[in-house]
Design an enzyme around this catalytic site. Structure first.
Site, PDB file in Angstrom:
ATOM      1  N   GLU A  91       0.863  -1.179   0.000  1.00 18.07           N
ATOM      2  CA  GLU A  91       0.000   0.000   0.000  1.00 18.07           C
ATOM      3  C   GLU A  91       0.895   1.222   0.000  1.00 18.07           C
ATOM      4  OE1 GLU A  91      -2.932   2.428   3.030  1.00 18.07           O
ATOM      5  OE2 GLU A  91      -3.058   0.245   3.063  1.00 18.07           O
ATOM      6  N   GLU A 119      -2.204  11.539   3.644  1.00 18.95           N
ATOM      7  CA  GLU A 119      -3.316  11.370   4.580  1.00 18.95           C
ATOM      8  C   GLU A 119      -3.334  12.602   5.482  1.00 18.95           C
ATOM      9  OE1 GLU A 119      -3.909   6.712   5.457  1.00 18.95           O
ATOM     10  OE2 GLU A 119      -2.132   7.587   6.411  1.00 18.95           O
TER      11      GLU A 119
END
Length: 175
Positions: free
Chosen positions: A87, A92
């Site tokens: 990933e 974020e």
């Protein structure tokens, strides 16, 4: 993963407005959840190995518990389970670290999640504090991916880079 929303493909949660893609989280009861949102999937539509990927994003105000992210999974998911598929979190926002430091709208991270040499989940995370509130305007988030490194940028300034040449990071050499 503990999220409170149900991700939908409804126009109420993802639409074009004035030429911009809007992903809207809504407080509403839906499929047993108290919130809805959208998750934009490119699986089966787009994949690549090495190069640059960037998006111009205006982050939402995360004060109500939102956690917006621009991220990728290995193209072999779900056939290869997470984290073995790899990933890549390009950005974020809305972390507990940012909340604790009073930088909820400025503190961002990029990350790699994978299975390490001991076949255990490992996360490599880099943080930066943006000089401005990222919900006030659009900013450019980018990953530059080569056969040896992944480097992450906010508005052209690198804030995280990792060597991806160790053999246990083979997932980062796949589409």
């Amino acid at each position: 993963n503990g999220q409170f929303e149900h991700n939908t493909a409804r126009q109420e949660n993802a639409y074009i407005e004035n030429g911009d893609l809007v992903i809207e989280a809504r407080r509403e009861n839906y499929s047993g959840n108290e919130f809805t949102s959208a998750r934009m999937l490119t699986q089966g539509r787009f994949s690549f190995t090495y190069g640059s990927l960037e998006a111009r994003i205006k982050m939402p105000d995360t004060a109500d518990g939102l956690w917006p992210a621009f991220w990728m999974l290995g193209n072999n998911f779900p056939g290869i389970p997470w984290p073995d598929c790899g990933e890549v979190d390009i950005v974020e926002l809305g972390s507990k670290e940012g909340i604790a430091e009073g930088l909820q709208q400025e503190k961002i991270n990029c990350a790699l999640h994978f299975s390490n040499a001991a076949d255990a989940k490992e996360s490599q995370v880099a943080w930066t504090d943006a000089p401005v509130d990222l919900s006030q305007d659009y900013h450019l988030y980018k990953v530059a991916w080569t056969p040896t490194t992944m480097t992450f940028y906010l508005d052209g300034v690198a804030f995280g880079t990792w060597d991806i040449t160790p053999s246990h990071m083979a997932e980062f050499h796949q589409p």
